[in-house]
Motif scaffolding. Structure first.
Motif, PDB file in Angstrom:
ATOM      1  N   VAL A 201      37.122  65.488  61.182  1.00  0.00           N
ATOM      2  CA  VAL A 201      37.167  64.056  61.490  1.00  0.00           C
ATOM      3  C   VAL A 201      36.820  63.172  60.372  1.00  0.00           C
ATOM      4  CG1 VAL A 201      36.519  62.324  63.207  1.00  0.00           C
ATOM      5  CG2 VAL A 201      36.835  64.678  63.980  1.00  0.00           C
ATOM      6  N   ARG A 202      35.798  63.754  59.463  1.00  0.00           N
ATOM      7  CA  ARG A 202      35.189  62.884  58.291  1.00  0.00           C
ATOM      8  C   ARG A 202      36.450  63.060  57.156  1.00  0.00           C
ATOM      9  NH1 ARG A 202      31.824  59.072  57.429  1.00  0.00           N
ATOM     10  NH2 ARG A 202      30.419  60.200  58.875  1.00  0.00           N
ATOM     11  N   ARG A 203      36.969  64.135  57.185  1.00  0.00           N
ATOM     12  CA  ARG A 203      38.302  64.071  56.269  1.00  0.00           C
ATOM     13  C   ARG A 203      39.222  63.058  56.609  1.00  0.00           C
ATOM     14  NH1 ARG A 203      39.064  70.532  54.559  1.00  0.00           N
ATOM     15  NH2 ARG A 203      37.042  71.129  53.959  1.00  0.00           N
ATOM     16  N   VAL A 204      39.347  63.055  57.848  1.00  0.00           N
ATOM     17  CA  VAL A 204      40.656  62.045  58.233  1.00  0.00           C
ATOM     18  C   VAL A 204      39.969  60.379  57.809  1.00  0.00           C
ATOM     19  CG1 VAL A 204      41.575  60.952  60.266  1.00  0.00           C
ATOM     20  CG2 VAL A 204      41.578  63.344  60.136  1.00  0.00           C
ATOM     21  N   LEU A 205      38.773  60.395  58.364  1.00  0.00           N
ATOM     22  CA  LEU A 205      38.348  58.930  57.935  1.00  0.00           C
ATOM     23  C   LEU A 205      38.262  58.688  56.293  1.00  0.00           C
ATOM     24  CD1 LEU A 205      35.384  58.334  60.458  1.00  0.00           C
ATOM     25  CD2 LEU A 205      37.900  58.173  60.608  1.00  0.00           C
ATOM     26  N   ASN A 206      37.882  59.827  55.631  1.00  0.00           N
ATOM     27  CA  ASN A 206      37.803  59.575  54.022  1.00  0.00           C
ATOM     28  C   ASN A 206      39.278  59.366  53.799  1.00  0.00           C
ATOM     29  OD1 ASN A 206      35.116  60.166  54.125  1.00  0.00           O
ATOM     30  ND2 ASN A 206      35.404  62.144  53.234  1.00  0.00           N
ATOM     31  N   TYR A 207      40.398  60.063  54.197  1.00  0.00           N
ATOM     32  CA  TYR A 207      41.557  59.578  53.795  1.00  0.00           C
ATOM     33  C   TYR A 207      42.187  58.187  54.123  1.00  0.00           C
ATOM     34  CZ  TYR A 207      46.958  60.408  53.380  1.00  0.00           C
ATOM     35  OH  TYR A 207      48.178  60.259  53.039  1.00  0.00           O
ATOM     36  N   ALA A 208      41.712  57.814  55.401  1.00  0.00           N
ATOM     37  CA  ALA A 208      42.176  56.380  55.760  1.00  0.00           C
ATOM     38  C   ALA A 208      41.396  55.623  54.806  1.00  0.00           C
ATOM     39  CB  ALA A 208      41.536  56.259  57.252  1.00  0.00           C
ATOM     40  N   HIS A 209      40.165  55.685  54.407  1.00  0.00           N
ATOM     41  CA  HIS A 209      39.435  54.765  53.661  1.00  0.00           C
ATOM     42  C   HIS A 209      40.041  54.835  52.296  1.00  0.00           C
ATOM     43  CE1 HIS A 209      36.061  52.615  51.429  1.00  0.00           C
ATOM     44  NE2 HIS A 209      36.304  53.812  50.480  1.00  0.00           N
ATOM     45  N   THR A 210      40.346  55.984  51.536  1.00  0.00           N
ATOM     46  CA  THR A 210      41.143  55.842  50.302  1.00  0.00           C
ATOM     47  C   THR A 210      42.415  55.305  50.104  1.00  0.00           C
ATOM     48  OG1 THR A 210      39.631  58.178  49.821  1.00  0.00           O
ATOM     49  CG2 THR A 210      41.688  57.548  48.501  1.00  0.00           C
ATOM     50  N   HIS A 211      43.091  55.552  51.217  1.00  0.00           N
ATOM     51  CA  HIS A 211      44.335  54.914  50.921  1.00  0.00           C
ATOM     52  C   HIS A 211      44.682  53.438  51.772  1.00  0.00           C
ATOM     53  CE1 HIS A 211      45.259  59.517  50.659  1.00  0.00           C
ATOM     54  NE2 HIS A 211      46.632  59.065  50.082  1.00  0.00           N
ATOM     55  N   TYR A 212      43.829  53.307  52.368  1.00  0.00           N
ATOM     56  CA  TYR A 212      44.095  51.688  53.137  1.00  0.00           C
ATOM     57  C   TYR A 212      42.875  50.891  53.255  1.00  0.00           C
ATOM     58  CZ  TYR A 212      47.764  54.387  55.215  1.00  0.00           C
ATOM     59  OH  TYR A 212      49.053  55.583  55.310  1.00  0.00           O
ATOM     60  N   LEU A 213      41.593  51.376  53.707  1.00  0.00           N
ATOM     61  CA  LEU A 213      40.559  50.628  53.906  1.00  0.00           C
ATOM     62  C   LEU A 213      39.799  50.143  52.576  1.00  0.00           C
ATOM     63  CD1 LEU A 213      39.513  49.729  56.587  1.00  0.00           C
ATOM     64  CD2 LEU A 213      37.613  51.303  56.003  1.00  0.00           C
ATOM     65  N   LYS A 214      39.940  50.927  51.409  1.00  0.00           N
ATOM     66  CA  LYS A 214      39.212  50.580  50.134  1.00  0.00           C
ATOM     67  C   LYS A 214      39.562  49.277  49.553  1.00  0.00           C
ATOM     68  CE  LYS A 214      38.776  52.639  45.409  1.00  0.00           C
ATOM     69  NZ  LYS A 214      39.450  53.755  44.527  1.00  0.00           N
ATOM     70  N   GLN A 215      40.650  48.999  49.882  1.00  0.00           N
ATOM     71  CA  GLN A 215      41.122  47.428  49.333  1.00  0.00           C
ATOM     72  C   GLN A 215      40.411  46.510  49.972  1.00  0.00           C
ATOM     73  OE1 GLN A 215      45.052  46.068  51.184  1.00  0.00           O
ATOM     74  NE2 GLN A 215      45.229  48.207  51.819  1.00  0.00           N
ATOM     75  N   LEU A 216      39.737  46.554  51.047  1.00  0.00           N
ATOM     76  CA  LEU A 216      39.012  45.595  51.521  1.00  0.00           C
ATOM     77  C   LEU A 216      37.746  45.395  50.736  1.00  0.00           C
ATOM     78  CD1 LEU A 216      39.710  45.998  55.237  1.00  0.00           C
ATOM     79  CD2 LEU A 216      40.875  44.468  53.743  1.00  0.00           C
ATOM     80  N   GLY A 217      37.051  46.106  49.975  1.00  0.00           N
ATOM     81  CA  GLY A 217      35.920  46.260  49.299  1.00  0.00           C
ATOM     82  C   GLY A 217      34.778  46.138  50.042  1.00  0.00           C
ATOM     83  N   ILE A 218      34.705  46.870  51.453  1.00  0.00           N
ATOM     84  CA  ILE A 218      33.529  46.781  52.194  1.00  0.00           C
ATOM     85  C   ILE A 218      32.405  47.418  51.704  1.00  0.00           C
ATOM     86  CG2 ILE A 218      32.717  47.547  54.762  1.00  0.00           C
ATOM     87  CD1 ILE A 218      35.686  47.761  55.458  1.00  0.00           C
ATOM     88  N   VAL A 219      31.180  46.978  51.954  1.00  0.00           N
ATOM     89  CA  VAL A 219      29.975  47.443  51.325  1.00  0.00           C
ATOM     90  C   VAL A 219      29.303  47.896  52.648  1.00  0.00           C
ATOM     91  CG1 VAL A 219      27.839  46.979  50.409  1.00  0.00           C
ATOM     92  CG2 VAL A 219      29.740  45.895  49.477  1.00  0.00           C
ATOM     93  N   TYR A 220      28.795  49.428  52.547  1.00  0.00           N
ATOM     94  CA  TYR A 220      28.139  49.948  53.371  1.00  0.00           C
ATOM     95  C   TYR A 220      26.653  49.930  53.473  1.00  0.00           C
ATOM     96  CZ  TYR A 220      32.911  51.136  54.676  1.00  0.00           C
ATOM     97  OH  TYR A 220      34.182  51.268  55.265  1.00  0.00           O
ATOM     98  N   VAL A 221      25.778  49.423  54.411  1.00  0.00           N
ATOM     99  CA  VAL A 221      24.281  49.463  54.205  1.00  0.00           C
ATOM    100  C   VAL A 221      23.966  50.602  55.428  1.00  0.00           C
ATOM    101  CG1 VAL A 221      22.262  48.130  55.012  1.00  0.00           C
ATOM    102  CG2 VAL A 221      24.114  47.143  53.735  1.00  0.00           C
ATOM    103  N   MET A 222      23.501  51.642  54.982  1.00  0.00           N
ATOM    104  CA  MET A 222      23.126  52.690  56.084  1.00  0.00           C
ATOM    105  C   MET A 222      21.570  52.923  56.076  1.00  0.00           C
ATOM    106  SD  MET A 222      26.413  54.899  54.938  1.00  0.00           S
ATOM    107  CE  MET A 222      26.237  54.508  52.916  1.00  0.00           C
TER     108      MET A 222
END
Length: 425
Positions: A201-222
């Motif tokens: 599941v993590r690999r799927v989310l990483n794929y989605a981030h790399t190909h689509y979500l990355k362009q939004l420039g979201i910053v993650y506070v964890m």
């Protein structure tokens, strides 16, 4: 791709003042606090994540900088929308903030998909479908100068270790991502995922981030949270970045402080569900998820659930849980194969698998609002709430082994309990 802040350790205690200084440092590295900001924190079901305080600190820094827009989109995923009382409990008084409700079936921006070939690969050939990638349209169309995702890194039943890209892609994501990613995790097997960072599941989310979500420039506070020797909740780590590596660094600390390894299986476990957080088995079954790798065969898991009122947070999922129950993986997969309504609600099917003990141990729910008939109809046993509280009073118990020989857990959502022999790297 950057890590702006990586601060923490097993014995670290991060005070409110330090949290503020670290967040201010991260914002300075990003060019300062913007005027128009969207914050995506978890909802009341993650009350102990410290995300409420982190959101308040961000608000104070924004207000001091004379910002114009501070929007908050709680990452509720499939959960019920937050009430005004829950908003006040979680985030406090933020008079200039505007709250928005995420709807996982509507109001979405669709990017593309994770292809079926990739799903076949990460599932070992068990599944063959693509997963559309969609998020709340405000992330794309809101014209924000900065989007900040806030959340806790913690062991998790669906993905292995929660947070990072999950907070956006699932918490503020679309119905098909939620359904199909949850089902992938269930079919792949919880024991193969929980407490691990490299999962299907993590690999799927990483794929989605790399190909689509990355362009939004979201910053993650964890955050990485823990309970100290006095029973007080403390922050052990704070990590800020926009890449997978920042999450992985935080996850390393979470594995050290949020996972308890046992040498012998647990015969009897008592779990308390805080009514502020747990109103459904959809959430309350964390008592099962987080202990199943430590439970003895033929053991007993007693769940004291004063706030439990329903099975699903969503009306349709509640109906499906009541109809199909927690019958184990083979029965659930057969039901999925034979019923369109489960095929269209794969997250519900995944939950039914997650919430089953596969016949290994007994689950007893002690409830007030859900009746004995309702509890037993989905495959669990029932006990009187008053009787169980009289026998196992949460106000007098200590986490871990008690004198009577049972193992007590006051916050199942804050950890993972597993046998060393079953947790193989």
């Amino acid at each position: 791709m950057s890590t702006y802040i990586a601060h923490g350790g097993k014995d670290t205690v991060i005070t409110t003042g330090k949290k503020r200084a670290l967040l201010q440092e991260a914002l300075l590295k990003l060019g300062g606090m913007p005027k128009k900001i969207l914050v995506i924190p978890p909802d009341i079901t993650r009350l102990h994540s410290n995300a409420g305080e982190l959101t308040r600190i961000l608000y104070e820094l924004w207000d001091t900088a004379n910002g114009t827009t501070f929007d908050i989109l709680p990452a509720i995923g499939t959960h019920a929308p937050m009430t005004d009382a829950q908003i006040a409990e979680m985030y406090g008084d933020l008079p200039k903030a505007t709250y928005h409700v995420h709807h996982w079936r509507t109001g979405l921006y669709h990017f593309g998909e994770v292809p079926s070939g990739f799903i076949r690969e990460v599932s070992g050939g068990k599944l063959d479908y693509s997963i559309p990638v969609a998020v709340n349209q405000k992330l794309v169309e809101g014209d924000y100068e900065l989007i900040i995702s806030v959340g806790q890194v913690i062991p998790h039943e669906v993905i292995g270790i929660a947070n990072g890209f999950k907070n956006v892609l699932v918490g503020a994501g679309g119905v098909e991502m939620i359904n199909k990613s949850h089902f992938l995790g269930a079919v792949d097997g919880m024991e193969r995922l929980m407490g691990r960072t490299d999962t299907s599941v993590r690999r799927v989310l990483n794929y989605a981030h790399t190909h689509y979500l990355k362009q939004l420039g979201i910053v993650y506070v964890m955050s990485v949270m823990d309970v100290d020797e006095n029973g007080d909740r403390v922050m052990r780590g704070l990590y800020v970045g926009d890449d997978a590596r920042t999450f992985e660094t935080a996850a390393e600390l979470s594995r050290n402080v949020n996972m308890a390894f046992l040498d012998e299986p647990l015969e009897r476990v008592v779990v308390y569900l805080d009514p502020k957080e747990f109103r459904s088995t959809w959430l309350g079954n964390k008592a099962i998820y987080r202990t199943r790798m430590a439970m003895a065969d033929d053991g007993e898991l007693i769940i004291i659930a004063p706030g439990l009122r329903e099975f699903g947070e969503d009306a349709e999922i509640d109906r499906l849980i009541r109809k199909y129950g927690y019958r184990g993986t083979p029965a659930t997969l057969k039901a999925v194969e034979e019923n369109t309504e489960l095929q269209e609600n794969l997250s519900a099917a995944a939950h039914l698998i997650h919430g089953s003990t596969e016949g290994r141990f007994k689950v007893v729910y002690a409830t007030e609002h859900l009746t004995q008939t309702e509890i037993e109809s989905v495959g669990y046993q029932w006990a009187s709430l008053d009787k169980m509280i009289a026998q196992y009073n949460p106000e007098t118990l200590v986490d871990g082994f008690n004198d009577e020989g049972f193992f007590y857990i006051s916050e199942p959502g804050q950890g993972l309990w597993a046998l060393r022999s079953q947790f193989c790297e």
